[in-house]
Design an enzyme around this catalytic site. Structure first.
Site, PDB file in Angstrom:
ATOM      1  N   PRO A  17       0.846  -1.193   0.000  1.00 55.93           N
ATOM      2  CA  PRO A  17       0.000   0.000   0.000  1.00 55.93           C
ATOM      3  C   PRO A  17       0.880   1.240   0.000  1.00 55.93           C
ATOM      4  CG  PRO A  17      -0.018  -1.074   2.178  1.00 55.93           C
ATOM      5  CD  PRO A  17       0.870  -1.891   1.292  1.00 55.93           C
ATOM      6  N   GLN A  72      -6.559  -2.053   3.356  1.00 56.57           N
ATOM      7  CA  GLN A  72      -5.832  -1.746   4.587  1.00 56.57           C
ATOM      8  C   GLN A  72      -6.576  -0.700   5.395  1.00 56.57           C
ATOM      9  OE1 GLN A  72      -2.223   0.663   4.945  1.00 56.57           O
ATOM     10  NE2 GLN A  72      -1.203  -1.174   5.692  1.00 56.57           N
ATOM     11  N   CYS A 102       2.376   3.031  10.016  1.00 58.69           N
ATOM     12  CA  CYS A 102       2.476   4.359   9.404  1.00 58.69           C
ATOM     13  C   CYS A 102       3.047   5.363  10.397  1.00 58.69           C
ATOM     14  CB  CYS A 102       1.101   4.824   8.917  1.00 58.69           C
ATOM     15  SG  CYS A 102       1.233   6.391   8.052  1.00 58.69           S
ATOM     16  N   LYS A 147       0.340  -5.143   9.111  1.00 56.59           N
ATOM     17  CA  LYS A 147       1.584  -4.637   8.522  1.00 56.59           C
ATOM     18  C   LYS A 147       2.233  -3.707   9.539  1.00 56.59           C
ATOM     19  CE  LYS A 147       3.383  -2.336   4.387  1.00 56.59           C
ATOM     20  NZ  LYS A 147       3.696  -0.968   4.818  1.00 56.59           N
ATOM     21  N   ASN A 209       9.655  -6.689   3.902  1.00 61.37           N
ATOM     22  CA  ASN A 209       9.443  -5.454   3.139  1.00 61.37           C
ATOM     23  C   ASN A 209      10.529  -4.432   3.481  1.00 61.37           C
ATOM     24  OD1 ASN A 209       7.575  -2.572   3.763  1.00 61.37           O
ATOM     25  ND2 ASN A 209       7.851  -3.281   1.683  1.00 61.37           N
ATOM     26  N   GLY A 210      10.908  -3.684   2.434  1.00 64.57           N
ATOM     27  CA  GLY A 210      11.834  -2.574   2.633  1.00 64.57           C
ATOM     28  C   GLY A 210      13.011  -2.616   1.696  1.00 64.57           C
ATOM     29  N   ASP A 211      13.073  -1.606   0.805  1.00 67.44           N
ATOM     30  CA  ASP A 211      14.239  -1.382  -0.049  1.00 67.44           C
ATOM     31  C   ASP A 211      14.445  -2.424  -1.145  1.00 67.44           C
ATOM     32  OD1 ASP A 211      14.548   0.683   1.700  1.00 67.44           O
ATOM     33  OD2 ASP A 211      16.367  -0.082   2.658  1.00 67.44           O
ATOM     34  N   GLY A 233       7.189  -1.680  -2.545  1.00 67.72           N
ATOM     35  CA  GLY A 233       6.486  -0.405  -2.594  1.00 67.72           C
ATOM     36  C   GLY A 233       7.098   0.537  -3.607  1.00 67.72           C
ATOM     37  N   ARG A 234       8.093   1.328  -3.150  1.00 69.25           N
ATOM     38  CA  ARG A 234       8.651   2.365  -4.021  1.00 69.25           C
ATOM     39  C   ARG A 234       9.267   1.797  -5.296  1.00 69.25           C
ATOM     40  NH1 ARG A 234      12.126   4.828   0.620  1.00 69.25           N
ATOM     41  NH2 ARG A 234      12.117   2.588   1.071  1.00 69.25           N
TER      42      ARG A 234
HETATM   43  C1  LIG Z   1       4.547   7.784  -0.174  1.00 69.12           C
HETATM   44  C2  LIG Z   1       4.375   6.545   0.668  1.00 69.12           C
HETATM   45  C3  LIG Z   1       3.102   6.191   1.099  1.00 69.12           C
HETATM   46  C4  LIG Z   1       2.930   5.037   1.892  1.00 69.12           C
HETATM   47  N1  LIG Z   1       1.672   4.675   2.268  1.00 69.12           N
HETATM   48  C5  LIG Z   1       1.492   3.552   3.012  1.00 69.12           C
HETATM   49  C6  LIG Z   1       0.190   3.119   3.394  1.00 69.12           C
HETATM   50  O1  LIG Z   1      -0.837   3.717   3.017  1.00 69.12           O
HETATM   51  N2  LIG Z   1       0.107   2.007   4.171  1.00 69.12           N
HETATM   52  C7  LIG Z   1       1.213   1.294   4.579  1.00 69.12           C
HETATM   53  O2  LIG Z   1       1.091   0.295   5.280  1.00 69.12           O
HETATM   54  N3  LIG Z   1       2.443   1.676   4.211  1.00 69.12           N
HETATM   55  C8  LIG Z   1       2.603   2.766   3.438  1.00 69.12           C
HETATM   56  N4  LIG Z   1       3.854   3.112   3.016  1.00 69.12           N
HETATM   57  C9  LIG Z   1       4.981   2.225   3.380  1.00 69.12           C
HETATM   58  C10 LIG Z   1       5.173   1.176   2.278  1.00 69.12           C
HETATM   59  O3  LIG Z   1       4.061   0.320   2.147  1.00 69.12           O
HETATM   60  C11 LIG Z   1       6.414   0.320   2.539  1.00 69.12           C
HETATM   61  O4  LIG Z   1       6.250  -0.334   3.771  1.00 69.12           O
HETATM   62  C12 LIG Z   1       7.692   1.162   2.587  1.00 69.12           C
HETATM   63  O5  LIG Z   1       7.716   2.106   1.547  1.00 69.12           O
HETATM   64  C13 LIG Z   1       8.944   0.272   2.509  1.00 69.12           C
HETATM   65  O6  LIG Z   1       8.903  -0.518   1.340  1.00 69.12           O
HETATM   66  P1  LIG Z   1       9.685  -0.094  -0.027  1.00 69.12           P
HETATM   67  O7  LIG Z   1      11.117   0.153   0.349  1.00 69.12           O
HETATM   68  O8  LIG Z   1       9.489  -1.270  -0.929  1.00 69.12           O
HETATM   69  O9  LIG Z   1       9.034   1.159  -0.516  1.00 69.12           O
HETATM   70  C14 LIG Z   1       4.046   4.253   2.248  1.00 69.12           C
HETATM   71  C15 LIG Z   1       5.312   4.608   1.781  1.00 69.12           C
HETATM   72  C16 LIG Z   1       5.484   5.731   0.985  1.00 69.12           C
HETATM   73  C17 LIG Z   1       6.866   6.075   0.482  1.00 69.12           C
END
Ligand SMILES: Cc1cc2nc3c(=O)[nH]c(=O)nc-3n(C[C@H](O)[C@H](O)[C@H](O)COP(=O)(O)O)c2cc1C
Length: 361
Positions: A17, A72, A102, A147, A209-211, A233-234
């Protein structure tokens, strides 16, 4: 493959998400690229859900092509989270996820999100009420997941203990972002720490999750944390085709090839098409102005294109700028790959620029 309660996922890779980005258009875009096991809505406020505000209805929108879809929810013990979970099931959720990670003030100041990590006993009681409401309503058909981050700060690494308590009351899977709340997004995700959560709850899947920004990262996270799945995510905002590539690596030992720039621009055009279908042309154009810098990171030097998208007055000029850029790149790149290959996101609409010929699920 990966199983979350009764829900079987066709891949171990999940779309995270991401508030402001992972609406139905983007989720379908990633699914069309291939390799997505499940995808989640942005976080939804439980009170806004029950009021059915137009913004929340937009965020919660899903359809038959968007399966399995996790919705979520966020809130605290005083919020109507069990009722919101029931609403989500009635509106198409196959998985209910509780946000416990969050760090943003808007969420954490209301005792939701990451603040749930500060009082594990209370959070477990809240989760139990949600699990029970979902069981009463859906009879075990819909799993409830959580999460979380590792903890509020490194002195309070609660994720293994909290995951253990949550598994005991019937949470079907946990996703762990390997950072602490106080880090926001700084530093790097600690994949070894995620392994401690895996050890604490051997009977349910843990999603790391992460990076993760490359297929090899996904493979390494699975190996380091010995987790059951990977949430991205990103990385997906830059490269929605990462799931297809990583899935090929995990299942067949070789990542699917990197799309050409022409193919990538075809994906961006398809994103616009889906966004226009679901949200109308004006909002689709606004979304793309916000999203284009993410795509830009996967394409090398495309500053003029990014500028053209940001300053385009409407969707039509945006489509034209993307088509021109794609034609330029294809004439430079040999062999040129036809962007009309639907598997990679092109479509008759994107090809012709004819807005009357939208092809959408
Ligand atoms: C702009 C932004 C919005 C996010 N919104 C949510 C969200 O709505 N719910 C959630 O559980 N995590 C949210 N996250 C966290 C991501 O789901 C994820 O846990 C985090 O970015 C690490 O994963 P990644 O490195 O693959 O991005 C958000 C992250 C970013 C950067």
């Amino acid at each position: 493959m990966l199983r979350i309660g009764p829900v079987e996922l066709a891949s171990r890779l999940l779309l995270a998400p991401i508030a402001g980005h992972t609406d139905i258009a983007f989720r379908l875009l990633c699914r069309e690229q291939g390799g997505v096991g499940a995808a989640y809505t942005d976080l939804l406020n439980s009170r806004a859900i029950l009021k059915e505000t137009s913004r929340t209805l937009d965020l919660a929108r899903t359809n038959e092509s968007d399966r399995p879809c996790g919705m979520q929810l966020y809130g605290n013990s005083d919020d109507p989270l069990p009722e919101a979970a029931v609403w989500a099931i009635d509106h198409g959720a196959q998985i209910i996820d509780i946000n416990m990670g969050c760090p943003v003030d808007k969420v954490a100041k209301k005792n939701g999100g990451s603040l749930l990590l500060r009082d594990c006993a209370n959070t477990t009681r809240l989760a139990e009420r949600i699990v029970q409401a979902v069981r009463r309503h859906a009879g075990g058909r819909v799993p409830v997941t959580a999460k979380m981050r590792l903890g509020w700060d490194p002195e309070h690494m609660v994720a293994p203990q909290l995951a253990r308590q949550l598994a005991d009351i019937g949470i079907a899977a946990v996703t762990v972002h390997g950072r602490y709340t106080v880090q926001f997004f700084s530093g790097s995700a600690d994949w070894r720490a995620i392994a401690r959560v895996v050890e604490a709850v051997p009977e349910i899947p843990v999603i790391g999750n992460g990076d993760v920004t490359t297929p090899e990262d996904a493979q390494e996270l699975l190996a380091t944390a010995r987790c059951a799945g990977v949430m991205i995510g990103r990385g997906a905002l830059r490269t929605p085709w990462i799931f297809r590539q990583a899935h090929a690596l995990l299942e067949h030992g070789a990542a699917a090839p990197e799309p050409s720039i022409g193919e990538k621009l075809g994906v961006v055009l398809r994103h616009l098409e889906l966004a226009a279908h679901f949200d109308g042309e004006t909002r689709a154009a606004t979304r793309m102005r916000q999203h284009i810098s993410w795509y830009g990171k996967s394409m090398g030097h495309v500053k003029p294109l990014k500028e053209a998208i940001r300053t385009a007055p409407d969707l039509e000029s945006m489509v034209r700028a993307l088509q021109d850029a794609r034609d330029r790149f294809q004439s430079l790149n040999a062999p040129a790959v036809p962007a009309s290959r639907t598997a990679l996101g092109g479509s008759a609409w994107a090809e012709s620029g004819d807005f009357s010929k939208r092809i959408c699920p």
